[in-house]
Motif scaffolding. Structure first.
Motif, PDB file in Angstrom:
ATOM      1  N   LEU A   3     -41.656 -12.282  54.100  1.00  0.00           N
ATOM      2  CA  LEU A   3     -41.725 -13.577  53.419  1.00  0.00           C
ATOM      3  C   LEU A   3     -40.336 -14.090  53.064  1.00  0.00           C
ATOM      4  O   LEU A   3     -40.055 -15.294  53.195  1.00  0.00           O
ATOM      5  N   ASN A   4     -39.450 -13.215  52.641  1.00  0.00           N
ATOM      6  CA  ASN A   4     -38.081 -13.637  52.341  1.00  0.00           C
ATOM      7  C   ASN A   4     -37.369 -14.133  53.601  1.00  0.00           C
ATOM      8  O   ASN A   4     -36.634 -15.133  53.562  1.00  0.00           O
ATOM      9  N   ALA A   5     -37.616 -13.455  54.713  1.00  0.00           N
ATOM     10  CA  ALA A   5     -37.019 -13.894  55.978  1.00  0.00           C
ATOM     11  C   ALA A   5     -37.559 -15.251  56.405  1.00  0.00           C
ATOM     12  O   ALA A   5     -36.876 -16.007  57.116  1.00  0.00           O
ATOM     13  N   ALA A   6     -38.780 -15.583  55.951  1.00  0.00           N
ATOM     14  CA  ALA A   6     -39.386 -16.876  56.265  1.00  0.00           C
ATOM     15  C   ALA A   6     -38.994 -17.963  55.270  1.00  0.00           C
ATOM     16  O   ALA A   6     -39.511 -19.079  55.339  1.00  0.00           O
ATOM     17  N   GLY A   7     -38.105 -17.625  54.328  1.00  0.00           N
ATOM     18  CA  GLY A   7     -37.593 -18.635  53.409  1.00  0.00           C
ATOM     19  C   GLY A   7     -38.214 -18.646  52.037  1.00  0.00           C
ATOM     20  O   GLY A   7     -37.894 -19.523  51.215  1.00  0.00           O
ATOM     21  N   ARG A   8     -39.096 -17.680  51.731  1.00  0.00           N
ATOM     22  CA  ARG A   8     -39.696 -17.617  50.402  1.00  0.00           C
ATOM     23  C   ARG A   8     -38.853 -16.730  49.483  1.00  0.00           C
ATOM     24  O   ARG A   8     -38.026 -15.933  49.945  1.00  0.00           O
ATOM     25  N   ASN A   9     -39.096 -16.855  48.204  1.00  0.00           N
ATOM     26  CA  ASN A   9     -38.386 -16.057  47.208  1.00  0.00           C
ATOM     27  C   ASN A   9     -39.365 -15.035  46.640  1.00  0.00           C
ATOM     28  O   ASN A   9     -40.186 -15.353  45.778  1.00  0.00           O
ATOM     29  N   VAL A  10     -39.302 -13.798  47.150  1.00  0.00           N
ATOM     30  CA  VAL A  10     -40.259 -12.762  46.758  1.00  0.00           C
ATOM     31  C   VAL A  10     -39.511 -11.511  46.313  1.00  0.00           C
ATOM     32  O   VAL A  10     -38.682 -10.973  47.045  1.00  0.00           O
ATOM     33  N   GLN A  11     -39.801 -11.074  45.100  1.00  0.00           N
ATOM     34  CA  GLN A  11     -39.319  -9.790  44.618  1.00  0.00           C
ATOM     35  C   GLN A  11     -40.453  -8.772  44.676  1.00  0.00           C
ATOM     36  O   GLN A  11     -41.624  -9.132  44.780  1.00  0.00           O
ATOM     37  N   GLU A  12     -40.082  -7.495  44.591  1.00  0.00           N
ATOM     38  CA  GLU A  12     -41.069  -6.427  44.608  1.00  0.00           C
ATOM     39  C   GLU A  12     -40.969  -5.595  43.328  1.00  0.00           C
ATOM     40  O   GLU A  12     -39.891  -5.434  42.766  1.00  0.00           O
ATOM     41  N   ALA A  13     -42.104  -5.055  42.902  1.00  0.00           N
ATOM     42  CA  ALA A  13     -42.140  -4.074  41.822  1.00  0.00           C
ATOM     43  C   ALA A  13     -43.104  -2.970  42.240  1.00  0.00           C
ATOM     44  O   ALA A  13     -44.271  -3.241  42.550  1.00  0.00           O
ATOM     45  N   VAL A  14     -42.606  -1.750  42.281  1.00  0.00           N
ATOM     46  CA  VAL A  14     -43.447  -0.598  42.617  1.00  0.00           C
ATOM     47  C   VAL A  14     -44.131  -0.154  41.330  1.00  0.00           C
ATOM     48  O   VAL A  14     -43.528   0.498  40.480  1.00  0.00           O
ATOM     49  N   VAL A  15     -45.394  -0.551  41.174  1.00  0.00           N
ATOM     50  CA  VAL A  15     -46.088  -0.359  39.895  1.00  0.00           C
ATOM     51  C   VAL A  15     -46.959   0.899  39.869  1.00  0.00           C
ATOM     52  O   VAL A  15     -47.455   1.286  38.811  1.00  0.00           O
TER      53      VAL A  15
END
Length: 240
Positions: A137-149
């Motif tokens: 998604l980031n490569a497609a131009g979105r702003n996405v962070q991850e959290a390993v919950v």
């Protein structure tokens, strides 16, 4: 007297106990409460207590990520994209606004990519991931962070599991993820059991495809119902 269990291969469940117990109930609802079942988890789930960065929209690709998010302050009622109808149902019950649901992470990527950009998103996930959703998604131009919950913590094979695998008997084995497949393949190396494995995806099937004495089928739908259908097909094929 005929042993009825001789015609009903034992169902072996190795996913985390809560999920195994739920699948056992679904299986027994279809085939009877007396069907022989063994629950021997090779994975258990542990929360990581990870901090969740701010975001406008959540992404949840596993039901296991819901509880850590629900218990974090300020996240109730957030809009969310998710994988699977059961995950969607649990999210709605917990007050979340489900924007869209897909059967797997790849199709969720396509779904989110086709929607207007909502701004910062957070993918709350486990420590194992079969598809790099945030990266895509980031490569497609979105702003996405991850959290390993949550973490999927491997468990040693139980004595009961080893005894089952050491006997030349048929076993029905649903495999719910590539990680589950790898752990089961390691535990079942050198098995004498005649394994009838139903995998939830091609990747899950590939993870345990090298096992001896194995009949393997990929579920037509990536769901509990799809796995049960695949197990039925394996029993039908094996009966001639």
């Amino acid at each position: 007297m005929t042993d009825r269990n001789a015609f009903r291969p034992r169902l072996l469940l190795t996913r985390p106990r809560a999920g195994s117990e739920r699948f056992a109930r679904q299986f027994q609802a279809r085939f009877g409460a007396d069907w022989p079942i063994t629950i021997a988890p090779l994975i258990e789930i542990e929360p990581t207590e990870a901090e969740l960065p701010a975001a406008n929209v959540l992404i949840i690709t596993s039901e296991q990520a819901i509880a850590p998010v629900v218990n974090a302050p300020g996240w109730a009622g957030k809009p969310v994209y998710c994988v699977g109808p059961r995950t969607s149902e649990v999210l709605r019950r917990n007050g979340f606004e489900v924007l869209g649901t897909a059967p797997n992470a790849q199709q969720l990527f396509a779904l989110i990519s086709a929607e207007p950009d909502p701004g910062p998103m957070l993918h709350a996930r486990g420590n194992e991931s079969a598809f790099p959703l945030a990266q895509k998604l980031n490569a497609a131009g979105r702003n996405v962070q991850e959290a390993v919950v949550y973490a999927q913590v491997p468990q040693p094979p139980s004595k009961e599991l080893q005894e089952l695998l050491d006997r030349a008997q048929p076993l029905l084995v649903p495999v719910f993820s590539p990680n589950s497949g790898r752990l089961f393949a390691a535990a079942a190396e050198g098995t004498y059991a005649r394994l009838r494995v139903a995998a939830i995806s091609e990747a899950a099937a590939q993870a345990c495809s090298g096992l001896a004495h194995t009949e393997l089928r990929v579920a037509a739908k990536p769901s509990a119902e799809g796995l049960i259908d695949a197990l039925v097909a394996l029993m039908r094929d094996s009966s001639g």
